[in-house]
Design a protein around this motif. Sequence first.
Motif, mmCIF file in Angstrom:
data_model
loop_
_atom_site.group_PDB
_atom_site.id
_atom_site.type_symbol
_atom_site.label_atom_id
_atom_site.label_comp_id
_atom_site.label_asym_id
_atom_site.label_seq_id
_atom_site.Cartn_x
_atom_site.Cartn_y
_atom_site.Cartn_z
ATOM 1 N N TRP A 24 11.128 27.239 29.815
ATOM 2 C CA TRP A 24 11.680 27.583 31.127
ATOM 3 C C TRP A 24 11.125 28.934 31.589
ATOM 4 O O TRP A 24 10.754 29.089 32.767
ATOM 5 C CB TRP A 24 13.213 27.627 31.065
ATOM 6 N N ASP A 27 7.529 28.464 32.684
ATOM 7 C CA ASP A 27 7.492 27.729 33.954
ATOM 8 C C ASP A 27 7.933 28.605 35.125
ATOM 9 O O ASP A 27 7.380 28.513 36.221
ATOM 10 C CB ASP A 27 8.353 26.468 33.875
ATOM 11 N N THR A 31 5.565 29.459 38.276
ATOM 12 C CA THR A 31 6.034 29.188 39.635
ATOM 13 C C THR A 31 5.938 30.453 40.486
ATOM 14 O O THR A 31 5.493 30.411 41.637
ATOM 15 C CB THR A 31 7.480 28.655 39.614
ATOM 16 N N TYR A 61 6.164 21.576 41.379
ATOM 17 C CA TYR A 61 5.514 21.812 40.081
ATOM 18 C C TYR A 61 6.179 21.003 38.971
ATOM 19 O O TYR A 61 5.507 20.305 38.202
ATOM 20 C CB TYR A 61 5.556 23.315 39.763
ATOM 21 N N ARG A 62 7.514 21.093 38.877
ATOM 22 C CA ARG A 62 8.231 20.373 37.817
ATOM 23 C C ARG A 62 8.049 18.865 37.951
ATOM 24 O O ARG A 62 7.776 18.164 36.985
ATOM 25 C CB ARG A 62 9.719 20.725 37.827
ATOM 26 N N THR A 65 4.281 17.746 37.167
ATOM 27 C CA THR A 65 3.887 17.892 35.761
ATOM 28 C C THR A 65 4.691 16.967 34.851
ATOM 29 O O THR A 65 4.140 16.410 33.900
ATOM 30 C CB THR A 65 3.991 19.355 35.288
ATOM 31 N N ILE A 66 5.965 16.786 35.144
ATOM 32 C CA ILE A 66 6.780 15.870 34.336
ATOM 33 C C ILE A 66 6.329 14.425 34.545
ATOM 34 O O ILE A 66 6.259 13.641 33.601
ATOM 35 C CB ILE A 66 8.282 16.061 34.622
ATOM 36 N N THR A 72 6.439 19.814 31.583
ATOM 37 C CA THR A 72 5.808 20.861 32.378
ATOM 38 C C THR A 72 4.796 21.577 31.503
ATOM 39 O O THR A 72 4.733 21.350 30.291
ATOM 40 C CB THR A 72 6.856 21.878 32.877
ATOM 41 N N TRP A 73 4.022 22.476 32.080
ATOM 42 C CA TRP A 73 3.047 23.218 31.281
ATOM 43 C C TRP A 73 3.749 24.079 30.241
ATOM 44 O O TRP A 73 3.256 24.236 29.127
ATOM 45 C CB TRP A 73 2.144 24.055 32.171
ATOM 46 N N GLU A 81 8.673 17.377 24.967
ATOM 47 C CA GLU A 81 8.529 16.491 26.115
ATOM 48 C C GLU A 81 9.811 15.716 26.355
ATOM 49 O O GLU A 81 10.624 15.533 25.449
ATOM 50 C CB GLU A 81 7.356 15.537 25.932
ATOM 51 N N ALA A 95 10.961 11.607 36.964
ATOM 52 C CA ALA A 95 10.640 13.033 37.113
ATOM 53 C C ALA A 95 11.348 13.613 38.324
ATOM 54 O O ALA A 95 11.888 14.729 38.274
ATOM 55 C CB ALA A 95 9.133 13.223 37.232
ATOM 56 N N THR A 99 14.217 16.452 38.004
ATOM 57 C CA THR A 99 13.992 17.712 38.713
ATOM 58 C C THR A 99 15.096 17.966 39.728
ATOM 59 O O THR A 99 15.550 19.106 39.889
ATOM 60 C CB THR A 99 12.610 17.704 39.387
#
Length: 145
Positions: A24, A27, A31, A61-62, A65-66, A72-73, A81, A95, A99
């Motif tokens: 978190w 991320d 962001t 972004y979330r 990527t999800i 996420t990265w 994951e 996702a 999110t």
Amino acid sequence: MATPDPQTQPDFYKDVPLKRFMAWGVDAVLTFLACLVILPFTAFTGLFFFPLLFLVVGFIYRMITIANSSATWGMRLFAIELRTSRGTQLDMGGAFAHTLGYTISWGLAPLQLISMVLMATTERGQGLSDHALGTVMINRRAAHR
């Protein structure tokens, strides 16, 4: 295939709450950096609505990527994951739902507090959104053995 049982396969859930917290943080920084890159393209008017910009950029972004790899990265960096209740990776709909639940939890402090307590105390380390959607966060290395 269902999600792993934490009693018989504890490696899937080892240190996941801590890894979630660290992911978190990564991320959030990513962001923030993305928002700084976007600012000049708004003629710096984005400064007047930066919290909204951060919210929108973070959501996109979330979700993307999800949807691409169920992580996420930040999650990838810490080798965790998300998985559905069937044990599969999340698709775009999953996702989006995850999110959205995450975003609503951050918008309402009591929900985020409940989510954090659940992640720290449940055997699968699930947050509020995870409980609602039936998703779990697992260690990626354990999943790909």
